[in-house]
Design a protein around this motif. Structure first.
Motif, PDB file in Angstrom:
ATOM      1  N   ASP A 199      -4.902  32.161 -69.914  1.00 56.17           N
ATOM      2  CA  ASP A 199      -3.150  31.332 -70.705  1.00 56.17           C
ATOM      3  C   ASP A 199      -3.032  31.284 -70.355  1.00 56.17           C
ATOM      4  O   ASP A 199      -1.822  31.665 -68.953  1.00 56.17           O
ATOM      5  N   TRP A 200      -1.744  29.936 -70.671  1.00 53.25           N
ATOM      6  CA  TRP A 200      -0.916  29.182 -69.798  1.00 53.25           C
ATOM      7  C   TRP A 200       0.366  29.953 -69.881  1.00 53.25           C
ATOM      8  O   TRP A 200       1.448  30.056 -68.767  1.00 53.25           O
ATOM      9  N   ALA A 201       0.298  30.667 -70.353  1.00 56.25           N
ATOM     10  CA  ALA A 201       1.919  31.323 -70.675  1.00 56.25           C
ATOM     11  C   ALA A 201       2.007  32.576 -69.298  1.00 56.25           C
ATOM     12  O   ALA A 201       3.065  33.102 -69.741  1.00 56.25           O
ATOM     13  N   ALA A 202       0.768  32.799 -69.583  1.00 55.11           N
ATOM     14  CA  ALA A 202       0.676  34.341 -68.565  1.00 55.11           C
ATOM     15  C   ALA A 202       0.772  33.777 -66.910  1.00 55.11           C
ATOM     16  O   ALA A 202      -0.112  34.525 -66.315  1.00 55.11           O
ATOM     17  N   GLY A 203       0.329  32.388 -67.815  1.00 50.12           N
ATOM     18  CA  GLY A 203       0.327  31.810 -65.808  1.00 50.12           C
ATOM     19  C   GLY A 203       1.566  32.783 -64.628  1.00 50.12           C
ATOM     20  O   GLY A 203       0.527  33.017 -63.624  1.00 50.12           O
ATOM     21  N   PRO A 204       2.140  32.584 -64.293  1.00 51.44           N
ATOM     22  CA  PRO A 204       3.193  32.748 -62.731  1.00 51.44           C
ATOM     23  C   PRO A 204       2.619  34.504 -63.276  1.00 51.44           C
ATOM     24  O   PRO A 204       2.779  34.664 -61.479  1.00 51.44           O
ATOM     25  N   GLN A 205       1.874  34.645 -64.370  1.00 52.48           N
ATOM     26  CA  GLN A 205       2.363  36.984 -63.734  1.00 52.48           C
ATOM     27  C   GLN A 205       0.744  36.338 -62.745  1.00 52.48           C
ATOM     28  O   GLN A 205       0.282  37.651 -61.929  1.00 52.48           O
ATOM     29  N   PHE A 206      -0.092  35.859 -63.223  1.00 48.57           N
ATOM     30  CA  PHE A 206      -1.567  35.064 -62.944  1.00 48.57           C
ATOM     31  C   PHE A 206      -1.741  34.999 -61.827  1.00 48.57           C
ATOM     32  O   PHE A 206      -2.459  35.683 -60.985  1.00 48.57           O
ATOM     33  N   ILE A 207      -0.705  33.867 -61.225  1.00 51.84           N
ATOM     34  CA  ILE A 207      -0.608  33.942 -59.846  1.00 51.84           C
ATOM     35  C   ILE A 207      -0.303  34.709 -58.640  1.00 51.84           C
ATOM     36  O   ILE A 207      -1.042  34.346 -58.323  1.00 51.84           O
ATOM     37  N   GLU A 208       0.477  35.146 -59.116  1.00 51.96           N
ATOM     38  CA  GLU A 208       1.474  36.938 -58.607  1.00 51.96           C
ATOM     39  C   GLU A 208      -0.170  37.791 -57.839  1.00 51.96           C
ATOM     40  O   GLU A 208      -0.286  38.342 -57.034  1.00 51.96           O
ATOM     41  N   ASN A 209      -0.780  37.867 -59.022  1.00 54.38           N
ATOM     42  CA  ASN A 209      -1.470  38.807 -58.884  1.00 54.38           C
ATOM     43  C   ASN A 209      -2.548  37.571 -58.313  1.00 54.38           C
ATOM     44  O   ASN A 209      -3.393  39.060 -57.226  1.00 54.38           O
ATOM     45  N   LEU A 210      -3.501  36.347 -58.110  1.00 54.80           N
ATOM     46  CA  LEU A 210      -4.435  36.435 -57.385  1.00 54.80           C
ATOM     47  C   LEU A 210      -4.401  36.072 -56.349  1.00 54.80           C
ATOM     48  O   LEU A 210      -4.787  36.826 -55.198  1.00 54.80           O
ATOM     49  N   THR A 211      -2.933  36.009 -55.865  1.00 50.86           N
ATOM     50  CA  THR A 211      -2.208  35.415 -54.584  1.00 50.86           C
ATOM     51  C   THR A 211      -2.260  36.561 -54.293  1.00 50.86           C
ATOM     52  O   THR A 211      -2.635  37.088 -52.832  1.00 50.86           O
ATOM     53  N   ALA A 212      -1.820  37.714 -54.692  1.00 45.79           N
ATOM     54  CA  ALA A 212      -1.856  39.191 -53.333  1.00 45.79           C
ATOM     55  C   ALA A 212      -3.108  39.792 -53.764  1.00 45.79           C
ATOM     56  O   ALA A 212      -3.438  40.520 -52.633  1.00 45.79           O
ATOM     57  N   GLU A 251      -3.566  24.601 -62.563  1.00 50.12           N
ATOM     58  CA  GLU A 251      -2.420  25.271 -61.798  1.00 50.12           C
ATOM     59  C   GLU A 251      -3.204  26.258 -60.384  1.00 50.12           C
ATOM     60  O   GLU A 251      -3.207  26.406 -59.523  1.00 50.12           O
ATOM     61  N   ILE A 252      -4.285  27.058 -60.237  1.00 45.09           N
ATOM     62  CA  ILE A 252      -5.209  27.762 -59.631  1.00 45.09           C
ATOM     63  C   ILE A 252      -5.287  26.258 -58.192  1.00 45.09           C
ATOM     64  O   ILE A 252      -5.223  26.713 -57.056  1.00 45.09           O
ATOM     65  N   LEU A 253      -6.321  24.952 -58.834  1.00 43.50           N
ATOM     66  CA  LEU A 253      -6.834  24.316 -58.084  1.00 43.50           C
ATOM     67  C   LEU A 253      -5.911  23.833 -57.151  1.00 43.50           C
ATOM     68  O   LEU A 253      -6.329  22.766 -55.916  1.00 43.50           O
ATOM     69  N   LEU A 254      -4.600  23.341 -57.863  1.00 38.36           N
ATOM     70  CA  LEU A 254      -3.096  22.701 -57.101  1.00 38.36           C
ATOM     71  C   LEU A 254      -3.489  24.186 -55.428  1.00 38.36           C
ATOM     72  O   LEU A 254      -2.970  23.118 -55.121  1.00 38.36           O
ATOM     73  N   ARG A 255      -3.420  25.422 -55.812  1.00 33.83           N
ATOM     74  CA  ARG A 255      -3.594  26.069 -55.218  1.00 33.83           C
ATOM     75  C   ARG A 255      -4.407  26.370 -53.816  1.00 33.83           C
ATOM     76  O   ARG A 255      -4.427  26.433 -52.755  1.00 33.83           O
ATOM     77  N   PHE A 302     -10.022  18.951 -71.987  1.00 33.95           N
ATOM     78  CA  PHE A 302      -8.827  19.671 -71.852  1.00 33.95           C
ATOM     79  C   PHE A 302      -7.894  19.419 -71.009  1.00 33.95           C
ATOM     80  O   PHE A 302      -7.095  19.576 -70.475  1.00 33.95           O
ATOM     81  N   ALA A 303      -8.655  18.488 -70.299  1.00 40.53           N
ATOM     82  CA  ALA A 303      -7.871  18.055 -68.687  1.00 40.53           C
ATOM     83  C   ALA A 303      -7.870  19.413 -67.475  1.00 40.53           C
ATOM     84  O   ALA A 303      -6.576  19.533 -67.031  1.00 40.53           O
ATOM     85  N   PHE A 304      -8.127  20.310 -67.684  1.00 40.29           N
ATOM     86  CA  PHE A 304      -7.915  21.157 -66.679  1.00 40.29           C
ATOM     87  C   PHE A 304      -8.653  21.501 -66.091  1.00 40.29           C
ATOM     88  O   PHE A 304      -8.165  21.889 -64.490  1.00 40.29           O
TER      89      PHE A 304
END
Ligand code: FEO
Length: 403
Positions: free
Chosen positions: A53-66, A91-95, A114-116
């Protein structure tokens, strides 16, 4: 700070627990939170299975990156395009703009709606398609309406893992635990798993059955759902629940009494009936005030019990509105195969029993017991006699169903 867990060789849980969301789909209360599960495969190629979910994005990106540990992301597999699993794909695709998004064709359409996702690289998969990412190959199966039409699941034969999308999910945050053997599922998750199933997927029993049949002979040893714990043993226990829920078979012989009462008189009848049943040895009972509990809990209890008593006051010559809402939700969610006793109340023009019966008759295999009880404003001695008859009918029906 990142937080992820190893599931198996090369496979990691990189999801997020959400304790802040009050209501799932802005409807269903989440007193214990919810997890959005996403998984990362580190093979010759790197593959993200679903997002969060969008609300959980920051934590998710940290998890994915690590979890990627400096590698790039090659693929994103989206089993289910609902925003609680796909809102962060953009957001993931931007990275990782070179990542290829894999989903069903309908899934890709929904992601665009949904424009995802935009104009990036995509691949659609359909029933039986196989994608190899190195040592690990995944076979895709369509699972329409479990719980949206675009849903696919995938199976990795070498380790026997089924990525089951919403199927086998549950409400409730994981809080550090990831596997079902790390939690007391029966005590801490079962009621929430039933509430999740009945309210989110319950309408689609036929489609769940289709999925169960399709995956029956695969040799599944682990299930990775999009919410709740990963199953790596005791899978038969959960499959048995799904078998019952998806065929609308009650889990337990017991009586669920739900009343809608304005001044306590219908409540009095409901409680008196519960007392008579208990006195007769039927202790598997639950009593709820329809005005006092979120409907998702009542739907869940209806999926559990074999016998239901609906007691409603007459209101504006109709059914008490919260009870009407419950009946309409039962119909919408395809509730079937229950035995129902009715209690009506009113001071004049008592209609609620007849009207409840009409709605129930539009549902499949709902057996309404012959004797209906009518309370005229408040309980009297005749009411007690009538309630004894209702109790006796219910007990007879329970005894009959034991045979
Ligand atoms: Fe968890 Fe249908 O989304």
């Amino acid at each position: 700070m990142y937080c992820f867990r190893k599931i198996k060789e090369d496979l990691f849980w990189i999801g997020v627990n959400d304790h802040r969301l009050d209501r799932f789909e802005n409807i269903h209360p989440l007193p214990n939170g919810v997890s959005y599960n996403a998984y990362l495969l580190l093979d010759e190629k790197t593959v993200l299975f679903d997002a969060v979910d969008w609300a959980a994005g920051p934590q998710f990106i940290e998890n994915l990156t690590a979890a990627l540990g400096g590698r790039t992301l090659d693929y994103i597999v989206i089993h289910h395009a609902e925003p609680d699993h796909a809102a962060t794909v953009g957001e993931i695709l931007l990275r990782y703009p070179e990542a290829i998004v894999i989903s069903s064709q309908k899934g890709l359409d929904f992601l665009r709606q949904f424009a995802f996702i935009g104009e990036g690289k995509t691949e659609s998969v359909k029933e039986g398609d196989v994608r190899a990412f190195g040592k690990h190959s995944f076979t895709f199966f369509q699972a329409p309406m479990v719980h949206w039409p675009e849903v696919i699941v995938s199976f990795e034969a070498e380790s026997g893992i089924l990525f089951s999308a919403d199927a086998f999910g549950t409400f409730g945050a994981l809080d550090g635990r990831v596997f079902q053997d790390e939690v007391n599922f029966e005590k801490d998750f079962m009621d929430e798993a039933r509430r999740y199933y009945s309210n989110i997927v319950g309408k689609y029993g036929v489609q769940v059955q289709n999925l169960l049949k399709k995956t029956e002979g695969l040799g599944i040893t682990s299930i990775c759902p999009l919410h709740g714990p990963v199953w790596r043993d005791s899978i038969g226990y959960y499959l048995e629940k799904y078998q019952k829920w998806s065929t609308y078979e009650p889990e337990e012989k017991g009586v669920l009494i739900i009343y809608g009462s304005m001044y306590g008189n219908t409540e009095s009848a409901a409680c008196h009936l519960a007392s008579l049943l208990s006195e007769s040895g039927m202790h598997n009972l639950a009593v709820y005030d329809v005005s006092d509990i979120h409907i998702s809990y009542l739907i869940s209890e209806i999926y559990k019990y074999s016998h239901i008593v609906l007691a409603s006051v007459t209101y504006n010559l109709g059914i008490y509105p919260p009870m009407l809402n419950l009946l309409e939700d039962m119909k919408a969610l395809n509730v079937q195969n229950r035995t129902v006793a009715l209690i009506e109340n009113g001071t004049w023009a008592i209609k609620s029993g007849t009207l409840m019966n009409e709605i129930l008759s539009g549902m499949k295999n709902m057996r309404v017991l012959e004797k209906k009880m009518t309370v005229t404003s408040s309980m009297d001695e005749q009411s007690v006699t009538d309630l004894k008859e209702i109790a006796s009918q219910i007990l007879d029906s329970l005894a009959e169903s034991e045979k």
